[in-house]
Write a protein that holds these residues in place. Sequence first.
Motif, PDB file in Angstrom:
ATOM      1  N   ASN A 123       0.832  -1.211   0.000  1.00  7.96           N
ATOM      2  CA  ASN A 123       0.000   0.000   0.000  1.00  7.96           C
ATOM      3  C   ASN A 123       0.865   1.259   0.000  1.00  7.96           C
ATOM      4  O   ASN A 123       0.568   2.235  -0.695  1.00  7.96           O
ATOM      5  N   THR A 124       1.978   1.206   0.777  1.00  6.53           N
ATOM      6  CA  THR A 124       2.806   2.405   0.949  1.00  6.53           C
ATOM      7  C   THR A 124       4.289   2.068   0.925  1.00  6.53           C
ATOM      8  O   THR A 124       4.716   1.108   1.569  1.00  6.53           O
ATOM      9  N   THR A 128       0.700   4.154   9.334  1.00  8.29           N
ATOM     10  CA  THR A 128       0.060   3.995   8.030  1.00  8.29           C
ATOM     11  C   THR A 128      -0.994   2.895   7.981  1.00  8.29           C
ATOM     12  O   THR A 128      -1.740   2.799   7.011  1.00  8.29           O
ATOM     13  N   THR A 142       3.228  -1.673   4.520  1.00 11.21           N
ATOM     14  CA  THR A 142       4.156  -0.556   4.295  1.00 11.21           C
ATOM     15  C   THR A 142       5.585  -1.068   4.215  1.00 11.21           C
ATOM     16  O   THR A 142       5.999  -1.903   5.019  1.00 11.21           O
ATOM     17  N   CYS A 183       3.100   0.586  -5.464  1.00 11.53           N
ATOM     18  CA  CYS A 183       2.455   1.052  -4.242  1.00 11.53           C
ATOM     19  C   CYS A 183       1.395   2.096  -4.576  1.00 11.53           C
ATOM     20  O   CYS A 183       1.475   2.773  -5.607  1.00 11.53           O
ATOM     21  N   ASN A 191       0.758   4.573  -2.315  1.00  8.51           N
ATOM     22  CA  ASN A 191       1.285   5.805  -1.723  1.00  8.51           C
ATOM     23  C   ASN A 191       2.806   5.773  -1.684  1.00  8.51           C
ATOM     24  O   ASN A 191       3.403   4.736  -1.373  1.00  8.51           O
ATOM     25  N   VAL A 199       5.999   8.015   0.018  1.00  9.16           N
ATOM     26  CA  VAL A 199       6.344   9.058   0.993  1.00  9.16           C
ATOM     27  C   VAL A 199       7.819   9.401   0.868  1.00  9.16           C
ATOM     28  O   VAL A 199       8.684   8.524   0.986  1.00  9.16           O
ATOM     29  N   GLN A 244       0.273  15.570   1.808  1.00  5.21           N
ATOM     30  CA  GLN A 244       0.150  15.011   0.463  1.00  5.21           C
ATOM     31  C   GLN A 244       0.301  16.113  -0.587  1.00  5.21           C
ATOM     32  O   GLN A 244      -0.139  17.247  -0.394  1.00  5.21           O
ATOM     33  N   GLY A 266      -1.411  10.604  -3.595  1.00  2.89           N
ATOM     34  CA  GLY A 266      -0.606   9.448  -3.201  1.00  2.89           C
ATOM     35  C   GLY A 266       0.857   9.767  -2.956  1.00  2.89           C
ATOM     36  O   GLY A 266       1.589   8.935  -2.428  1.00  2.89           O
ATOM     37  N   TYR A 304       3.585  11.942  -0.907  1.00  2.00           N
ATOM     38  CA  TYR A 304       3.688  12.692   0.347  1.00  2.00           C
ATOM     39  C   TYR A 304       5.146  13.112   0.572  1.00  2.00           C
ATOM     40  O   TYR A 304       6.078  12.448   0.123  1.00  2.00           O
ATOM     41  N   ILE A 329      -2.755   8.475   5.429  1.00  2.00           N
ATOM     42  CA  ILE A 329      -2.694   7.265   4.591  1.00  2.00           C
ATOM     43  C   ILE A 329      -3.586   6.172   5.161  1.00  2.00           C
ATOM     44  O   ILE A 329      -4.335   5.510   4.433  1.00  2.00           O
ATOM     45  N   ARG A 365      -7.360   3.803   3.577  1.00  2.00           N
ATOM     46  CA  ARG A 365      -7.315   2.353   3.298  1.00  2.00           C
ATOM     47  C   ARG A 365      -8.708   1.741   3.257  1.00  2.00           C
ATOM     48  O   ARG A 365      -9.607   2.170   3.939  1.00  2.00           O
TER      49      ARG A 365
END
Length: 397
Positions: free
Chosen positions: A4-5, A21, A25, A152, A154, A156, A354, A360, A362, A393, A397
Amino acid sequence: MQVNTVILGAGAAGMMCAAHTGGSTLVVDHAKAPGEKIRISGGGRCNFTNLYADPSNYLSGNPHFCKSAMARYTQWDFISLVDRHGIAWHEKTLGQLFCDGSAKQIVSMLTSEMAKAGAELWLQTSVGPVEQRDDGFALTLTKDGKDHHVTCRNLVLATGGKSIPKMGATGLAYDIARQFALPVTATRPGLVPFTFPEGRFSALAGVSLPACLSNARASFDEALLFTHRGLSGPAVLQLSSYWQEGEEITVNLAPETDIFAALRSQRQIAGKRAIATELARHLPARLVDYLKEALTPTYDLTARLADQSDAALQALCDQLNQWPLTPGGTEGYRTAEVTLGGIDTDALSSKTMQAKSRPGLYAIGEAVDVTGWLGGYNFQWAWASGHAAGTAIAATR
């Protein structure tokens, strides 16, 4: 591999973000261990926050930007986290909080929080091409000599700024930001010693005293340290963030003492005493010896107090209280504790961190154009901005 991240950077902001998060991740860093700047900070005891952390202690193109994140995750929230992990701490001066033991306790706390949240940590991993897709981002990561293609939702940016390159600091966050059309403001070293040409203060290296350093925009009343290269110490580091190349600064060598009153009083009691002898009761002896030469011929510090008029004593004290100096420069990113400037806050949401134009994506911590004072303020921004992005984040979800 799909997560996801992905968080680039396992420093203070990146690890704090990963802890919030909501799982799935991956945290990536090229270093051998996470939180290396945490480990070396505060003389190995980590000045992890400041009791007085407030938006007024931060520099940014938009001084209001940090308010939202800092209001929602305060120094008291981080102190509570530290207490829950049983880490003993103490306050030094000016609200600065340090671990009683080791900075490694803060790193362990954060890695524990990350693991509890389901985040995975990849160290000694380099970042290759980064691309945006309709449903997020695709990255090529190289670990143990093998390429891994990761997608992913997101991404960061938490790789920090350019300060302390020997620890691996790079401008990666800025490069990726520019790739996705996020503006980056001009960067320069902050919280950094001043240098002076020709070893101007080398004879005073190691001498320290309370002082007040000022320029047209700021004033700091803390310790001053003379070095072989120039000036350092908390007062210098603080002012350096407000200093521009070629600008004059003013040094008050005795902010806590009325030197004029002391000299005038001793003129009545011990008039045969040399001015330098009396000054040495209030200033370090080596500094007084230096001033004998530096202030000659305008002021003869070997002269007797009895021979000085009030006007002459006042003129000397004005020089000591308003000593004009023009640094030749700073020690640069090599020793700078932070990087001023960075990813432009106008491009980011102050609530979620963000990018406004790139859902998505950051940016948090030192990578952003928010820089705190010396004394735990930059760590507090890392915790607050990491928390803001992480919880934002988790909410999607």
